[in-house]
Design an enzyme around this catalytic site. Structure first.
Site, PDB file in Angstrom:
ATOM      1  N   TYR A  99       0.853  -1.186   0.000  1.00 56.15           N
ATOM      2  CA  TYR A  99       0.000   0.000   0.000  1.00 56.15           C
ATOM      3  C   TYR A  99       0.895   1.244   0.000  1.00 56.15           C
ATOM      4  O   TYR A  99       1.639   1.513   0.946  1.00 56.15           O
ATOM      5  CB  TYR A  99      -0.892   0.040   1.236  1.00 56.15           C
ATOM      6  CG  TYR A  99      -2.013  -0.986   1.256  1.00 56.15           C
ATOM      7  CD1 TYR A  99      -2.354  -1.728   0.137  1.00 56.15           C
ATOM      8  CD2 TYR A  99      -2.746  -1.187   2.416  1.00 56.15           C
ATOM      9  CE1 TYR A  99      -3.371  -2.655   0.167  1.00 56.15           C
ATOM     10  CE2 TYR A  99      -3.785  -2.107   2.464  1.00 56.15           C
ATOM     11  CZ  TYR A  99      -4.095  -2.845   1.345  1.00 56.15           C
ATOM     12  OH  TYR A  99      -5.114  -3.753   1.386  1.00 56.15           O
ATOM     13  N   PHE A 149     -13.999  -3.896  -0.102  1.00 57.11           N
ATOM     14  CA  PHE A 149     -14.992  -3.216  -0.943  1.00 57.11           C
ATOM     15  C   PHE A 149     -16.396  -3.396  -0.350  1.00 57.11           C
ATOM     16  O   PHE A 149     -17.310  -3.879  -1.035  1.00 57.11           O
ATOM     17  CB  PHE A 149     -14.942  -3.730  -2.378  1.00 57.11           C
ATOM     18  CG  PHE A 149     -13.647  -3.474  -3.106  1.00 57.11           C
ATOM     19  CD1 PHE A 149     -12.706  -2.594  -2.593  1.00 57.11           C
ATOM     20  CD2 PHE A 149     -13.363  -4.102  -4.302  1.00 57.11           C
ATOM     21  CE1 PHE A 149     -11.504  -2.349  -3.250  1.00 57.11           C
ATOM     22  CE2 PHE A 149     -12.163  -3.866  -4.971  1.00 57.11           C
ATOM     23  CZ  PHE A 149     -11.236  -2.989  -4.445  1.00 57.11           C
ATOM     24  N   LEU A 208     -18.675  -1.419   0.197  1.00 63.15           N
ATOM     25  CA  LEU A 208     -19.708  -0.609  -0.446  1.00 63.15           C
ATOM     26  C   LEU A 208     -19.679  -0.774  -1.960  1.00 63.15           C
ATOM     27  O   LEU A 208     -20.354  -0.038  -2.681  1.00 63.15           O
ATOM     28  CB  LEU A 208     -19.531   0.871  -0.069  1.00 63.15           C
ATOM     29  CG  LEU A 208     -19.699   1.196   1.418  1.00 63.15           C
ATOM     30  CD1 LEU A 208     -19.373   2.659   1.686  1.00 63.15           C
ATOM     31  CD2 LEU A 208     -21.107   0.865   1.892  1.00 63.15           C
ATOM     32  N   GLY A 209     -18.923  -1.780  -2.451  1.00 63.87           N
ATOM     33  CA  GLY A 209     -18.817  -1.983  -3.890  1.00 63.87           C
ATOM     34  C   GLY A 209     -18.178  -0.779  -4.561  1.00 63.87           C
ATOM     35  O   GLY A 209     -17.622   0.110  -3.912  1.00 63.87           O
TER      36      GLY A 209
END
Length: 315
Positions: A71, A227, A229-230
């Protein structure tokens, strides 16, 4: 955890409530709403702001932080090390291996699935986080969810990877092993290794892994969806665009994102969330979702939303 491996149940720090209530991870009690640190890379130009944001999350009760050496090409781990320095907070740091940074690449990472690469990644995490042991290390597979092309030499047998991680655990360099982007068959194969969490793409709009979520419940393994919340990549459906979610948010007086996170917490008690953000206001809103109560009618309406698969290849 005691020396015998019996789970302990620490109390939350005085004056701080646990966002989302208490959950279990690797034998420790943590807040069900943690923090996914990947978005800290967006603050690469303002390291002080990144450190301050993470410290703010901890002050609000976050005690479960998810990271990876790749990251921000090490920047995120550097921020975590600084944020936790000279503090008494007992924060559970969870990292992952299976890829390495590739600055300038598209995507800006490449797979590092071979056992020797997993070991090298653990060593890098130990160095940048300045830890003697990483409490939990997730093996980022390429079997399901959001995947990248698998070049020659990177299609590695799961058993070979687990053997290396088990060796690292025996050496005391990692405390526990988790899995990410794994199939249900892969999880079943890995159970004898003592898997302590599973991270797969999962949200209100992407519930293809319901059978695996149930297997995790049966095995007392936390389900930590990424993810949540998509919509994190182009072409993926966004929970916050779903009309039923928008209507529920209006009725409840909260944001659509909060509805999506609250639904996950209500859906199963072994769900732990790690929503990420680089914005303090969004951080506070995400953690506040843990206090939202969804009534039976609202839950039934949300449960009835059609699931859309989020399996996608990038790069």
């Amino acid at each position: 955890m005691t020396s015998e491996g019996t789970p302990t149940h620490e109390a939350a720090p005085a004056g701080i409530s646990r966002p989302g209530g208490p959950g279990l991870m690797a034998g420790r009690t943590v807040s069900r709403l943690g923090y996914g640190a990947m978005q800290l890379a967006r603050l690469h130009g303002d390291r002080d702001a990144a450190v301050a944001l993470l410290r703010h999350a901890i002050d609000l009760g976050v005690d479960h932080v998810d990271t990876a050496e790749f990251y921000g090409d090490g920047f995120v781990n550097d921020v975590i090390r600084e944020a936790l320095r000279s503090r008494d907070d007992d924060v559970l740091v969870v990292s992952k291996v299976g890829a390495t940074a590739d600055p300038g690449g598209s995507p800006p990472l490449r797979l590092a699935q071979r056992p020797e690469e997993l070991r090298a990644s653990v060593e890098e995490n130990l160095a940048t986080l300045q830890l003697e042991r990483i409490p939990v290390v997730n093996l980022r597979r390429v079997d399901a969810g959001i995947t990248i092309p698998v070049p020659e030499g990177q299609a590695v047998d799961l058993d070979d990877q687990l053997a290396e991680l088990i060796a690292l655990r025996s050496e005391g360099k990692i405390g526990a092993i988790g899995l990410s982007s794994v199939t249900i068959d892969g999880l079943r194969r890995a159970l004898p290794a003592g898997i302590v969490c599973v991270q797969n793409a999962y949200s209100l709009l992407d519930r293809d892994d319901e059978d695996m979520l149930q297997l995790c419940a049966d095995e007392h393994i936390p389900w930590v969806p990424y993810f949540p919340l998509g919509g994190a990549l182009p072409g993926l459906a966004k929970v916050t665009d779903e009309p039923t979610v928008l209507a529920a948010a209006q009725n409840l007086g909260c944001t659509p994102a909060q509805v999506g996170l609250a639904w996950l917490l209500h859906h199963a008690p072994h769900v732990l969330l790690i929503p990420g953000t680089a914005d303090a206001g969004h951080l506070e809103a995400n953690l506040a979702a843990g206090a939202i109560t969804l009534d039976e009618e609202t839950l039934a309406t949300l449960d009835a939303i059609e699931s859309h698969s989020n399996d996608v290849a990038i790069g």
